[in-house]
Design an enzyme around this catalytic site. Structure first.
Site, PDB file in Angstrom:
ATOM      1  N   HIS A  10      13.009  27.105  31.826  1.00 47.04           N
ATOM      2  CA  HIS A  10      14.369  27.352  31.416  1.00 47.04           C
ATOM      3  C   HIS A  10      14.687  27.041  30.061  1.00 47.04           C
ATOM      4  O   HIS A  10      13.895  26.095  29.234  1.00 47.04           O
ATOM      5  CB  HIS A  10      15.476  26.902  32.334  1.00 47.04           C
ATOM      6  CG  HIS A  10      15.262  25.306  32.545  1.00 47.04           C
ATOM      7  ND1 HIS A  10      14.335  24.530  32.684  1.00 47.04           N
ATOM      8  CD2 HIS A  10      16.275  24.346  32.139  1.00 47.04           C
ATOM      9  CE1 HIS A  10      14.664  23.356  32.565  1.00 47.04           C
ATOM     10  NE2 HIS A  10      15.781  23.164  32.124  1.00 47.04           N
ATOM     11  N   HIS A  20      16.429  25.174  28.362  1.00 45.03           N
ATOM     12  CA  HIS A  20      17.234  23.594  27.623  1.00 45.03           C
ATOM     13  C   HIS A  20      16.204  23.099  26.688  1.00 45.03           C
ATOM     14  O   HIS A  20      14.822  23.394  26.836  1.00 45.03           O
ATOM     15  CB  HIS A  20      17.292  22.761  28.877  1.00 45.03           C
ATOM     16  CG  HIS A  20      18.651  23.308  29.891  1.00 45.03           C
ATOM     17  ND1 HIS A  20      18.995  22.663  30.866  1.00 45.03           N
ATOM     18  CD2 HIS A  20      19.403  24.227  29.735  1.00 45.03           C
ATOM     19  CE1 HIS A  20      20.113  23.140  31.649  1.00 45.03           C
ATOM     20  NE2 HIS A  20      20.387  24.033  30.668  1.00 45.03           N
ATOM     21  N   ASP A  55      14.899  20.685  25.893  1.00 43.08           N
ATOM     22  CA  ASP A  55      13.836  19.553  26.220  1.00 43.08           C
ATOM     23  C   ASP A  55      12.648  20.431  26.717  1.00 43.08           C
ATOM     24  O   ASP A  55      11.470  19.666  26.727  1.00 43.08           O
ATOM     25  CB  ASP A  55      14.181  18.527  27.053  1.00 43.08           C
ATOM     26  CG  ASP A  55      14.427  18.910  28.299  1.00 43.08           C
ATOM     27  OD1 ASP A  55      15.437  20.066  28.370  1.00 43.08           O
ATOM     28  OD2 ASP A  55      14.460  18.003  29.338  1.00 43.08           O
ATOM     29  N   HIS A  56      12.520  21.485  26.719  1.00 44.62           N
ATOM     30  CA  HIS A  56      11.283  22.387  27.445  1.00 44.62           C
ATOM     31  C   HIS A  56      10.707  23.208  26.494  1.00 44.62           C
ATOM     32  O   HIS A  56       9.331  23.549  26.861  1.00 44.62           O
ATOM     33  CB  HIS A  56      11.867  22.923  28.641  1.00 44.62           C
ATOM     34  CG  HIS A  56      12.343  21.887  29.942  1.00 44.62           C
ATOM     35  ND1 HIS A  56      11.449  21.823  30.819  1.00 44.62           N
ATOM     36  CD2 HIS A  56      13.326  21.276  30.098  1.00 44.62           C
ATOM     37  CE1 HIS A  56      12.038  20.739  31.530  1.00 44.62           C
ATOM     38  NE2 HIS A  56      13.330  20.693  30.943  1.00 44.62           N
TER      39      HIS A  56
HETATM   40 ZN   LIG Z   1      14.607  19.301  31.518  1.00 47.26          ZN
END
Ligand SMILES: [Zn+2]
Length: 251
Positions: free
Chosen positions: A76, A78, A80-81
Site C-alpha cells: 500500500h 503509505h 514507510d513502505h
Molecule cells: Zn506500515
C-alpha cells in the site's frame, strides 16, 4: 531463529528472506519489513522496499543475492513502505506493481485482487484487503501457505484505521476474509509489514477482530446511553490507563 535484525537478511523459509529497515517509530514498530521472496536461483520478488535509505538498499541487494528481481511489489502507498522502490526498480530493471490506480511512483501494470505472480517455485496471489488503506494488498505465497499481511495484521500492535483512506467496515471485512482463508489449515504463518512473523496465525487475527468489534459495540452503547462527545466516550470506553495509552497509539 525468528528475530528482527536490522539491516541483515533473515531467512524465514526456503523462499522467504526478511530485511527489517532501521526506521522504528510509532507507526512502524521495530521498523518496516521488506521481504525477498523466491526460490534459489530464480528471479525474486521484493515486497515493500521501505523508505529511501542507502543501508537498507544495500541490505535488500544482499538478500536478493545476485538474482534477478521479478517485480517490486507494494502492499500500500503509505510512506514507510515504498519510497525506496523507484531506485530499486531502476537498479534491477524490475517493474513496480501496486493496486493503487494513481500511485506516487512510475508503476507497471496495476495489480488486482486475485492476480497471480509466479517465479521459479514461488506463486504469489494478490488479495485486496482494504481498511488500513484503500489500496492495501496482502499476498498469499501458495507453496508455503504464508500470507504477507503488511499493515492488515501487524506483529506488535493493532493497525491504525485513520480517515480519509482508512475504513473500519472494510478493515473488519478484510480480517474476516483472512480468517476464512485460514480456516481448515489454509494458512500456516503470517509475515507482517511490521514485527515478527505470527504462528499460529488465526488466533491473532481473531483477537484483533474481537477487539475491534468490542470497541465498536462499546461506542454504539455509549451513543445509545446519550454520550454525545468524543472525550466523554473515550472516558467511558477506555477505563484503564494502560488501555488508554494503547488506544492513543493505535488510533
Ligand atoms: Zn506500515
Amino acid at each position: 531463529m525468528d528475530t528482527l535484525r536490522k539491516g541483515t537478511p533473515v531467512r524465514l523459509s526456503d523462499r522467504v528472506l526478511r530485511v527489517t529497515q532501521d526506521n522504528p517509530g510509532m507507526f512502524t514498530g521495530p521498523g518496516t519489513n521488506t521481504y525477498v521472496i523466491g526460490g534459489a536461483g530464480s528471479p525474486a520478488f521484493v515486497l515493500d522496499p521501505g523508505e529511501e535509505d542507502d543501508a537498507h538498499f544495500e541490505a535488500i541487494l544482499r538478500a536478493v543475492g545476485g538474482r534477478e528481481v521479478a517485480d517490486v511489489l507494494i502492499s500500500h502507498t503509505h510512506r514507510d513502505h515504498w519510497p525506496l522502490a523507484p531506485r530499486l526498480a531502476e537498479h534491477t530493471g524490475a517493474e513496480i506493481r501496486a493496486f493503487n490506480e494513481d500511485p506516487p511512483f512510475a508503476a507497471g501494470p496495476r495489480l488486482k485482487d486475485g492476480d497471480c505472480l509466479s517465479s521459479g517455485g514461488a506463486t504469489l496471489v494478490a488479495l485486496h484487503t482494504p481498511g488500513h488503506a484503500s489500496d492495501h494488498l496482502c499476498f498469499l505465497l501458495e507453496e508455503e501457505r504464508a500470507v504477507f499481511t503488511a499493515d492488515l495484521v501487524m506483529g506488535w500492535s493493532t493497525s491504525i484505521i485513520a480517515p480519509p483512506d482508512g475504513n473500519l467496515n472494510q478493515y473488519m471485512a478484510s480480517l474476516e476474509r483472512l480468517i476464512e482463508l485460514g480456516q481448515g489449515g489454509g494458512i500456516d504463518v503470517l509475515h507482517p509489514g511490521h514485527g515478527e512473523s505470527i504462528k499460529p496465525p488465526l488466533d491473532r487475527v481473531r483477537e484483533i477482530h474481537r477487539h475491534r468489534r468490542q470497541r465498536t459495540d462499546q461506542a454504539l452503547e455509549a451513543i445509545a446511553a446519550g454520550v454525545a462527545t468524543i472525550p466523554e466516550m473515550v472516558e467511558r470506553i477506555y477505563t484503564e490507563p494502560a488501555v488508554l495509552a494503547s488506544s492513543t497509539q493505535v488510533g
